[in-house]
Motif scaffolding. Structure first.
Motif, short mmCIF file in Angstrom:
data_model
loop_
_atom_site.label_atom_id
_atom_site.label_comp_id
_atom_site.label_asym_id
_atom_site.label_seq_id
_atom_site.Cartn_x
_atom_site.Cartn_y
_atom_site.Cartn_z
N SER A 66 34.16 41.09 40.55
CA SER A 66 34.78 42.40 40.69
C SER A 66 34.89 42.67 42.18
N GLY A 68 36.09 44.79 45.61
CA GLY A 68 36.48 46.01 46.31
C GLY A 68 36.74 45.66 47.76
N CYS A 87 36.80 50.61 50.00
CA CYS A 87 36.30 49.46 49.23
C CYS A 87 36.03 49.82 47.77
N VAL A 88 35.50 51.01 47.54
CA VAL A 88 35.08 51.33 46.18
C VAL A 88 36.17 51.99 45.35
N HIS A 90 39.60 50.98 45.57
CA HIS A 90 40.76 50.12 45.40
C HIS A 90 40.43 48.91 44.53
N GLY A 91 41.45 48.23 44.09
CA GLY A 91 41.28 47.03 43.28
C GLY A 91 41.71 47.27 41.83
N PRO A 94 38.42 49.66 40.13
CA PRO A 94 37.67 50.33 41.19
C PRO A 94 36.25 50.66 40.76
N LEU A 95 35.33 50.55 41.71
CA LEU A 95 33.94 50.88 41.40
C LEU A 95 33.78 52.37 41.12
N ILE A 133 32.19 43.12 47.96
CA ILE A 133 32.65 44.29 48.71
C ILE A 133 32.98 43.82 50.12
#
Length: 914
Positions: A66, A68, A87-88, A90-91, A94-95, A133
């Motif tokens: 996973s 970020g 970082c947290v 996007h993707g 997302p986290l 991350i």
């Protein structure tokens, strides 16, 4: 591992095969081992850091991570958590959702609390798959993101989380601080990217120009100095250049600037405004800064995109590389840059941005006398104060510099600066700022406000006499608003809590409390209750202290730790347990380190030495993290005492050394007395009775108020030292002190029992010692009970009453052993052997490695984590702090020689059933 061995995905990785392989191996290791790691990619701008990071992210995603991935921005480096948020949020998965992050930001009022919540989110994700991350350009990370990055990798070291950071070489940034913070806890790899070889640059040329990459081109590319970005920019220029005898466009060897020479003036102007706004910026913001309608600048935008200078992701425009932005930015004349930044701040505020979002522009563009800039900086400081007090202090200090000296606004901003500096722990700077303001003769009302603002500073610096002098002078001058006068009165009472005669202090505190209630000023109310609580503690009146701190905690929940410790002084550990559980539920409003102090005192009082030691260790770590060193000396003193009780003399000496070192940094009377008492305990253990007696006498002679705070439960040890040193006068003084304390606290079994034990030791009176044991049966403190039984057993043995002595000594041994006080238990065991009872074998000592080396709490934590619990859920079940769970888990990993939760779970499952 999927995706690990394929061909290079882009030509920009030419010459980076070794670094890519190292990252591939690290990705594989994290996925396989289930434990964390950190990698730092460093190098000059354009050297390929971002390209390498992007490739690593792609490979990790292909391997089932996973991911970020975010990027810090130079002009947003002050917005709290902005860097890590990229970082947290996007993707593909997302986290955190944007709403969840906003909720965190709204609810938190402490950095530690926020980091713990982020850790829970990442830990939960890592329970189902490994996590990567990645943060690019960490040198521009905002202060809160930097703080989080120093804590999170270590906090999540037992989960499969890979942290990947890039940083420019030569720029002062946080990367090395982050690496240093975690280097002892998880693997750290540093990849220093140097210039590409000539062969690698040649392959880049072949990728771009093919057959056109002749020797003349290769000679030209040597001017790139091995920098792949500059080489690619040159190659792009060569590929689009018109045919001529000189295939090199003018200025191409200079790199990026040559790309700008052919742009239309409108396009260059548009790019310059964008460069002022940052690497990423809004089209409408740049258009507004140009003073043109957005539609009129569409041709400029299109040309910039065609030229390969900007990317358009649909939400904002982004310079394709920060070197491009910098090349545009540095060509703007400095005076114009300053004006554009100030105008950008105004435009962004008008567009609805928060003050903190425009601070970077204000710091670059504001001029002295700019009142609007001052107000924006002040508002931004208020917004970030709860999570980044250091940044808040910097912002409001800058605001102070923009205001003409001695103007009314200057004093107002100065008052705010003192408060922010205090919160940031910069007390001496706060005092210097306050004194500079006071030297300019502020109006009478402002004089009182400034002295009230400096009250916390003087208290923190342990300048009680100076605090009293200043508050009394300000109250004598008069003219302060009623609420300010109430604050000054409360601060005066607090200063008086350090006096020898506490009767006037108590009267002053009551007057201050009435004034605070009458004015309705919360700050005065809190300060008055705190002063009365301190006065009661220093007078040895535990019930009054509990009453005051209970009232204080109701007004401000942040003072729950003081209420909990006050319960413990009353022997009401059940109430302390309930309050600890309640405080844990609302930990967002609690000072985490002080809550751990209260939790450690709870465990210590109940004879849980292992847990107490873990709590004080965790407390010290948290205080180090937030740079608020309040209880570190006392924490080390207690940990040294615990180590002596356990029989670990080496650890005890280490703690004493560290306590002395920290005392030198904060030499207040309480810390000094605590260290001197510890020195007495060590001197007695080393057989130096003269030194022990000297240290105890100095504790008694200096700081009378400490008599009621320091020796509550350890007075028996001090009396034995005095008697061994033939200093009967000191022993009598200590016994009288214990009796006076019991008179002040007649309903506290520990107080009355300790007083009887003290007098029994001085008189060598069996009946009194026996009475002490009876009184202490109602005490919840097993170590105090055991010490009294041990004294009684030895006295009975000396009197020839062997059977009774064996009973008392056996009970003492059992309580010491159950608490983990192995050295104390061994001493009692020797007395039993002298009485002809007990085994000659020493027992009860734990091994240093393996499952049996774990403490009872470490075993509980290990089993819960092996069942899949997070630190938070394990903490809730055990009614402790998640930080304490982390401390137990760290110790368990070390003793079991495992590196991840997966390995721990496998080990626990293999254990035989209990």
């Amino acid at each position: 591992m999927a995706g690990a061995g394929g061909p290079l995905s882009r030509s920009g990785l030419r010459g980076r095969e070794a670094e890519l392989e190292e990252l591939r191996a690290l990705i594989d290791s994290v996925a396989r081992s289930g434990s964390g790691a950190l990698a730092l990619i460093r190098g000059e701008p354009g050297i390929g850091k971002t390209t390498l990071l992007t490739e690593a992210v792609s490979r990790a995603a292909a391997a089932g991570f996973s991911v970020g991935c975010g990027k810090a921005d130079e002009l947003h480096h002050l917005v709290p958590l902005s860097s890590l948020a990229t970082c947290v949020l996007h993707g593909d998965r997302p986290l955190l959702s944007g709403a969840a992050l906003v909720d965190l930001a709204r609810r938190h009022d402490q950095r530690i609390w926020l980091v713990e919540r982020l850790a829970e989110v990442i830990e939960e994700r890592a329970g189902g798959m490994p996590v990567l991350i990645a943060l690019d350009d960490v040198q521009w990370a905002d202060p809160l993101s930097r703080f989080a990055l120093q804590q999170l990798p270590g906090r999540l070291r037992t989960s499969p989380v890979l942290w990947l950071l890039t940083e420019r070489r030569g720029v002062d940034g946080p990367a090395e601080e982050i690496a240093a913070a975690v280097r002892d806890e998880l693997p750290v790899r540093t990849l220093a990217l140097g210039p590409l070889s000539g062969a690698a640059i040649g392959r880049l040329a072949d990728d771009t120009l093919g057959a056109a990459a002749d020797e003349r081109v290769r000679d030209l590319l040597r001017g790139a100095g091995g920098n792949p970005f500059l080489a690619v920019e040159m190659l792009a220029g060569l590929r689009t250049a018109d045919a001529s005898d000189d295939p090199v466009p003018p200025g191409l060897v200079l790199g990026v600037r040559g790309r700008l020479s052919s742009l239309r003036p409108d396009t260059l102007r548009f790019l310059q405004r964008g460069a002022v706004l940052g690497r990423g910026f809004g089209f409408h913001d740049a258009a507004a800064l140009c003073g043109r309608p957005a539609v009129a600048l569409i041709p400029a935008l299109e040309e910039a995109v065609r030229a390969g200078l900007l990317d358009d992701d649909g939400d904002q425009l982004v310079f394709r590389h920060d070197l491009l932005r910098q090349a545009v930015y540095v060509d703007i004349p400095p005076s114009a840059r300053k004006a554009l930044h100030r105008e950008a701040a105004a435009r962004l505020v008008t567009a609805g941005h928060q003050p903190i979002d425009v601070v970077s522009h204000l710091l670059r563009g504001a001029r002295p006398g700019d009142r609007e800039a001052v107000e924006l900086l002040r508002r931004a400081a208020d917004d970030v104060l709860p999570v980044t007090p250091g940044l808040a202090a910097d912002l409001v200090t800058r605001a102070l510099e923009l205001v003409p000296t001695a103007r009314p606004l200057w004093f107002e901003v100065g008052e705010q600066a003192i408060g922010c500096l205090n919160r940031a722990g910069r007390n001496r700077e706060a005092l210097a700022t306050g004194d500079r303001l006071l030297a300019c003769r502020p109006p009478v009302e402002m004089l009182g406000r400034l002295q009230a603002a400096l009250g916390g500073t003087l208290w923190n610096l342990d300048l009680a006499d100076e605090l009293r002098r200043r508050t009394e002078a300000a109250l004598t001058v008069g003219g302060a608003a009623p609420e300010v006068a109430a604050r000054l009165a409360a601060l005066r009472a607090l200063a008086m809590s350090r006096a020898q005669d506490l009767v006037p202090a108590r009267a002053a505190g009551e007057d201050a409390l009435r004034a605070a209630v009458a004015t309705g000023d919360r700050e005065a109310h809190v300060q008055a209750l705190f002063a009365l609580g301190e006065i009661a503690l220093n007078a040895g009146e535990n019930a009054a202290a509990w009453e005051r701190f209970t009232a204080l905690s109701a007004v401000d929940p942040a003072f729950a730790p003081e209420e909990i410790v006050a319960c413990q002084h009353m022997d009401d550990f059940a109430a302390g347990e309930r309050l600890l559980a309640r405080a844990a539920d609302g930990a967002g409003g609690i000072r985490e380190a002080m809550l751990l102090w209260a939790q450690g005192q709870q465990h210590l009082g109940l004879g849980r030495l292992d847990d107490a030691d873990a709590d004080f260790l965790t407390m010290e770590r948290l205080e180090d993290e937030v740079q608020a060193h309040v209880q570190q000396v006392n924490g080390r003193v207690i940990r040294s005492r615990i180590a002596l009780l356990r029989g670990d003399r080496e650890a005890a000496r280490d703690h004493l050394t560290e306590a002395r070192r920290r005392l030198a940094a904060k030499p207040n009377p309480g810390n000094t007395a605590a260290v001197r008492f510890l020195e007495a305990v060590h001197a007695e253990a080393d057989g130096d009775v003269r030194l022990a007696v000297d240290r105890i006498r100095r504790v008694q002679d200096e700081g009378p108020f400490l008599r009621w705070r320091l020796l509550r439960t350890w007075v028996g040890s001090a009396i034995r030292m005095a008697l061994r040193g033939a200093d009967r006068e000191l022993a009598e003084d200590l016994a009288a002190q214990a009796e006076a304390h019991a008179e002040r606290n007649p309903t506290v079994p520990t107080a009355t029992g300790v007083a009887a034990r003290a007098r029994g030791l001085v008189r060598d009176d069996l009946a009194l010692l026996d009475h002490a044991v009876d009184l202490l049966r109602a005490s919840p403190r097993p170590l105090v009970r055991a010490a009294a039984r041990a004294d009684l057993g030895r006295a009975l043995l000396a009197a020839g009453r062997r059977a009774e002595a064996v009973t008392a000594l056996t009970e003492a041994h059992a309580e010491f052993a159950a608490a983990g006080a192995h050295a104390a238990a061994a001493q009692v065991q020797r007395a039993l052997r002298d009485a002809g009872a007990g085994s000659r074998r020493a027992g009860g000592r734990r091994p240093v490695q393996g499952w049996e080396a774990l403490t009872a709490s470490e075993k509980k934590v290990a089993r819960l984590v092996a069942q899949g619990h997070s630190n938070r859920t394990a903490a809730e079940l055990l009614v402790v702090s998640p930080h304490t769970v982390n401390t137990h888990l760290t110790s368990a990993f070390r003793k079991l020689s495992v590196n991840s939760r997966v390995q721990l779970a496998n080990l626990v499952r293999a254990l035989p059933d209990d």
